[in-house]
Design a protein around this motif. Structure first.
Motif, PDB file in Angstrom:
ATOM      1  N   ILE A 104     -16.991 -17.957  11.238  1.00 33.18           N
ATOM      2  CA  ILE A 104     -17.909 -16.830  11.292  1.00 33.18           C
ATOM      3  C   ILE A 104     -17.610 -15.759  10.239  1.00 33.18           C
ATOM      4  O   ILE A 104     -18.506 -15.028   9.810  1.00 33.18           O
ATOM      5  CB  ILE A 104     -17.928 -16.203  12.722  1.00 33.18           C
ATOM      6  N   ARG A 105     -16.372 -15.665   9.787  1.00 35.07           N
ATOM      7  CA  ARG A 105     -16.026 -14.662   8.782  1.00 35.07           C
ATOM      8  C   ARG A 105     -16.277 -15.152   7.359  1.00 35.07           C
ATOM      9  O   ARG A 105     -15.973 -14.439   6.397  1.00 35.07           O
ATOM     10  CB  ARG A 105     -14.551 -14.253   8.931  1.00 35.07           C
ATOM     11  N   ASN A 106     -16.827 -16.344   7.234  1.00 35.57           N
ATOM     12  CA  ASN A 106     -17.004 -16.943   5.912  1.00 35.57           C
ATOM     13  C   ASN A 106     -18.443 -17.349   5.595  1.00 35.57           C
ATOM     14  O   ASN A 106     -18.823 -17.403   4.421  1.00 35.57           O
ATOM     15  CB  ASN A 106     -16.119 -18.184   5.786  1.00 35.57           C
ATOM     16  N   LEU A 107     -19.233 -17.649   6.607  1.00 32.63           N
ATOM     17  CA  LEU A 107     -20.539 -18.258   6.400  1.00 32.63           C
ATOM     18  C   LEU A 107     -21.498 -17.383   5.603  1.00 32.63           C
ATOM     19  O   LEU A 107     -22.176 -17.868   4.690  1.00 32.63           O
ATOM     20  CB  LEU A 107     -21.155 -18.646   7.749  1.00 32.63           C
ATOM     21  N   ASP A 108     -21.587 -16.107   5.941  1.00 36.11           N
ATOM     22  CA  ASP A 108     -22.501 -15.219   5.210  1.00 36.11           C
ATOM     23  C   ASP A 108     -22.101 -15.085   3.743  1.00 36.11           C
ATOM     24  O   ASP A 108     -22.935 -15.217   2.841  1.00 36.11           O
ATOM     25  CB  ASP A 108     -22.543 -13.829   5.860  1.00 36.11           C
ATOM     26  N   ALA A 109     -20.828 -14.836   3.503  1.00 35.66           N
ATOM     27  CA  ALA A 109     -20.358 -14.617   2.131  1.00 35.66           C
ATOM     28  C   ALA A 109     -20.550 -15.858   1.268  1.00 35.66           C
ATOM     29  O   ALA A 109     -20.963 -15.761   0.106  1.00 35.66           O
ATOM     30  CB  ALA A 109     -18.887 -14.208   2.139  1.00 35.66           C
ATOM     31  N   LEU A 110     -20.255 -17.030   1.823  1.00 29.95           N
ATOM     32  CA  LEU A 110     -20.314 -18.253   1.026  1.00 29.95           C
ATOM     33  C   LEU A 110     -21.735 -18.765   0.838  1.00 29.95           C
ATOM     34  O   LEU A 110     -21.977 -19.621  -0.024  1.00 29.95           O
ATOM     35  CB  LEU A 110     -19.447 -19.328   1.678  1.00 29.95           C
ATOM     36  N   SER A 111     -22.685 -18.264   1.624  1.00 29.88           N
ATOM     37  CA  SER A 111     -24.082 -18.705   1.492  1.00 29.88           C
ATOM     38  C   SER A 111     -24.896 -17.789   0.583  1.00 29.88           C
ATOM     39  O   SER A 111     -26.113 -17.919   0.502  1.00 29.88           O
ATOM     40  CB  SER A 111     -24.742 -18.797   2.875  1.00 29.88           C
ATOM     41  N   ARG A 112     -24.234 -16.870  -0.105  1.00 24.54           N
ATOM     42  CA  ARG A 112     -24.968 -15.959  -0.984  1.00 24.54           C
ATOM     43  C   ARG A 112     -25.631 -16.681  -2.137  1.00 24.54           C
ATOM     44  O   ARG A 112     -26.711 -16.293  -2.586  1.00 24.54           O
ATOM     45  CB  ARG A 112     -24.025 -14.880  -1.533  1.00 24.54           C
ATOM     46  N   SER A 113     -24.997 -17.733  -2.650  1.00 21.69           N
ATOM     47  CA  SER A 113     -25.523 -18.380  -3.848  1.00 21.69           C
ATOM     48  C   SER A 113     -25.895 -19.843  -3.661  1.00 21.69           C
ATOM     49  O   SER A 113     -26.422 -20.466  -4.575  1.00 21.69           O
ATOM     50  CB  SER A 113     -24.500 -18.276  -4.988  1.00 21.69           C
ATOM     51  N   ARG A 114     -25.627 -20.399  -2.478  1.00 21.54           N
ATOM     52  CA  ARG A 114     -25.927 -21.817  -2.252  1.00 21.54           C
ATOM     53  C   ARG A 114     -26.001 -22.084  -0.755  1.00 21.54           C
ATOM     54  O   ARG A 114     -25.431 -21.330   0.053  1.00 21.54           O
ATOM     55  CB  ARG A 114     -24.861 -22.710  -2.886  1.00 21.54           C
ATOM     56  N   PRO A 115     -26.689 -23.143  -0.348  1.00 26.07           N
ATOM     57  CA  PRO A 115     -26.726 -23.480   1.078  1.00 26.07           C
ATOM     58  C   PRO A 115     -25.330 -23.867   1.571  1.00 26.07           C
ATOM     59  O   PRO A 115     -24.557 -24.503   0.848  1.00 26.07           O
ATOM     60  CB  PRO A 115     -27.669 -24.689   1.145  1.00 26.07           C
ATOM     61  N   VAL A 116     -25.027 -23.488   2.794  1.00 22.87           N
ATOM     62  CA  VAL A 116     -23.754 -23.848   3.416  1.00 22.87           C
ATOM     63  C   VAL A 116     -24.040 -24.620   4.696  1.00 22.87           C
ATOM     64  O   VAL A 116     -24.874 -24.212   5.514  1.00 22.87           O
ATOM     65  CB  VAL A 116     -22.908 -22.594   3.735  1.00 22.87           C
ATOM     66  N   TYR A 117     -23.365 -25.747   4.836  1.00 18.74           N
ATOM     67  CA  TYR A 117     -23.455 -26.555   6.048  1.00 18.74           C
ATOM     68  C   TYR A 117     -22.098 -26.543   6.743  1.00 18.74           C
ATOM     69  O   TYR A 117     -21.056 -26.655   6.096  1.00 18.74           O
ATOM     70  CB  TYR A 117     -23.815 -28.005   5.723  1.00 18.74           C
ATOM     71  N   ALA A 118     -22.127 -26.412   8.057  1.00 19.94           N
ATOM     72  CA  ALA A 118     -20.911 -26.533   8.860  1.00 19.94           C
ATOM     73  C   ALA A 118     -21.267 -27.365  10.085  1.00 19.94           C
ATOM     74  O   ALA A 118     -22.341 -27.185  10.670  1.00 19.94           O
ATOM     75  CB  ALA A 118     -20.381 -25.169   9.266  1.00 19.94           C
ATOM     76  N   PHE A 119     -20.405 -28.289  10.445  1.00 19.12           N
ATOM     77  CA  PHE A 119     -20.711 -29.118  11.608  1.00 19.12           C
ATOM     78  C   PHE A 119     -19.458 -29.319  12.448  1.00 19.12           C
ATOM     79  O   PHE A 119     -18.331 -29.228  11.956  1.00 19.12           O
ATOM     80  CB  PHE A 119     -21.308 -30.468  11.195  1.00 19.12           C
ATOM     81  N   ASP A 120     -19.674 -29.583  13.725  1.00 15.32           N
ATOM     82  CA  ASP A 120     -18.575 -29.942  14.624  1.00 15.32           C
ATOM     83  C   ASP A 120     -18.267 -31.418  14.423  1.00 15.32           C
ATOM     84  O   ASP A 120     -19.155 -32.272  14.531  1.00 15.32           O
ATOM     85  CB  ASP A 120     -18.975 -29.711  16.086  1.00 15.32           C
ATOM     86  N   LEU A 121     -17.010 -31.700  14.104  1.00 11.16           N
ATOM     87  CA  LEU A 121     -16.596 -33.098  13.967  1.00 11.16           C
ATOM     88  C   LEU A 121     -16.934 -33.882  15.230  1.00 11.16           C
ATOM     89  O   LEU A 121     -16.940 -33.331  16.343  1.00 11.16           O
ATOM     90  CB  LEU A 121     -15.095 -33.178  13.719  1.00 11.16           C
ATOM     91  N   LEU A 122     -17.206 -35.162  15.051  1.00  9.59           N
ATOM     92  CA  LEU A 122     -17.431 -36.028  16.196  1.00  9.59           C
ATOM     93  C   LEU A 122     -16.245 -35.924  17.151  1.00  9.59           C
ATOM     94  O   LEU A 122     -15.086 -36.001  16.740  1.00  9.59           O
ATOM     95  CB  LEU A 122     -17.579 -37.483  15.713  1.00  9.59           C
ATOM     96  N   GLY A 123     -16.561 -35.683  18.431  1.00  8.99           N
ATOM     97  CA  GLY A 123     -15.499 -35.569  19.428  1.00  8.99           C
ATOM     98  C   GLY A 123     -14.985 -34.167  19.635  1.00  8.99           C
ATOM     99  O   GLY A 123     -14.099 -33.946  20.464  1.00  8.99           O
TER     100      GLY A 123
END
Length: 370
Positions: A104-123
């Motif tokens: 949560i402390r990274n998603l906004d900042a890192l999506s300023r210039s490109r799409p960011v994907y984050a997913f929960d690993l299987l399991g």
């Protein structure tokens, strides 16, 4: 902006509060453990409500009907969305016992210039929790296959792949098998690289070596018993005391987010992520031995990475994970394609300990791609 949740592409008979795990030792204790996928969804929604950019949260269904909980974050203030879409997306893979909420402390900042994907690993997290084999090769392959099937389902041609801890181990394995899909590999305090050292290596090179006394017999006995259980079994065994246990022993995590939440939101999230029936945890245990060493150390395979693939390894300067493995990776590969960086005043959870320095470092790496 509140997360927009989609239920498209969900396999028949599944719903958002359902876990797909069966035949696990703890599955007959649901009333003993005060958790559910619904409670996990609720606390995660509170965390994701902090995101300011556009967020699309949904399940991505794999060909075998397993589901991967996925976030896509894009910059809503971008003047030319097509330009942003043309940028290579950043894909973030969390570590053991984690989930998308911890970024949560990274998603906004890192999506300023490109799409960011984050997913929960299987399991893990809100993703499906299928059976994992006890064979380390097959368990690792199940994780890696799910990442590739996720990529195909989402429709990404290539990506900047970032993995933390266990996520770094799996991201490396993925990059070895699918080199054309990874534009740059970023490892953050990666787990599972060095080989487990035999006790003799701790002795000095002097001819006169004094034997250190071993642990008491009762300690060896407890360790032997615990080795037969999954790493986080104590959280589930604690039943109604589990949330308090996590809150007490993971104050370090809580402090990392105290500027965002002044309550137990983050520790509740960690509890609900890990109090569900163990699945990815079983897969992790299959791949590990002792106190978290990998049965198949990645240093033995890192030479299989494409020589052309850029690799950056970020370590917390105060982390328990030694940066010496990164230095060994540089030696195995070459300095032109591999770089090791230390983030000062950061421990294992680099991204939360020093989010500004971490975000800046990752953004600079991404800018070298496009």
């Amino acid at each position: 902006m509140l997360p927009m949740e989609s239920t498209t592409n969900i396999a028949p008979g599944q719903n958002d509060c359902e876990t797909s795990e069966t035949n696990f030792v703890w599955s007959w204790w649901p009333s003993w453990r005060p958790t559910s996928m619904s409670l996990l969804k609720t606390v995660e929604s509170k965390i994701l409500a902090c995101i300011q950019n556009d967020l699309w949260a949904r399940f991505v269904t794999l060909p075998n009907h397993d589901r991967i909980w996925t976030l896509t974050i894009t910059n809503k203030t971008a003047r030319k969305p097509p330009d942003e879409a043309a940028k290579t997306p950043l894909v973030m893979v969390h570590g053991f016992g984690g989930g998308v909420g911890l970024w949560i402390r990274n998603l906004d900042a890192l999506s300023r210039s490109r799409p960011v994907y984050a997913f929960d690993l299987l399991g893990f997290g809100r993703s499906s929790r299928p059976h994992f084999p006890s064979d380390p090769n097959k368990a690792e392959e199940q994780f890696v296959n799910s990442i590739e099937q996720w990529r195909e389902s989402v429709g990404l041609e290539n990506m900047i792949l970032l993995g933390h801890s266990l996520g770094g181990y799996l991201a490396t394995s993925y990059a070895i098998q699918y080199p054309s899909r990874v534009s740059h590999l970023i490892l953050v305090d990666p787990w599972g690289f060095p080989e487990r050292l035999p006790p003799q290596t701790e002795e000095s090179s002097s001819k006169e070596v004094l034997k250190r006394p071993g642990p008491p017999r009762w300690v060896k006995g407890v360790a032997s018993v615990l080795s037969h259980f999954n790493p986080l079994a104590v959280i589930r065994a604690a039943g109604p005391w589990g949330p308090g246990l996590v809150n007490r022993f993971r104050l370090d995590i809580k402090r990392r987010y105290e500027d965002l939440f002044d309550d137990d939101t983050v520790t509740q999230y960690i509890y609900h992520c890990n109090a569900q029936s163990p699945s990815g945890e079983v897969g992790f245990r299959a791949m590990s031995e002792g106190l978290g060493w990998a049965k198949r150390p990645m240093l033995h395979r890192v030479h299989l990475l494409s020589p052309k693939m850029p690799l950056t390894i970020l370590y917390g300067a105060q982390s328990w994970v030694s940066s010496s493995s990164g230095e060994e990776v540089v030696r195995i590969r070459n300095q032109d394609s591999t770089e090791v960086k230390l983030i000062e005043d950061a421990a294992h959870h680099v991204y939360a300990d020093q989010p500004h320095s971490f975000n800046e470092a990752v953004e600079n790496i991404c800018n070298t791609v496009d």
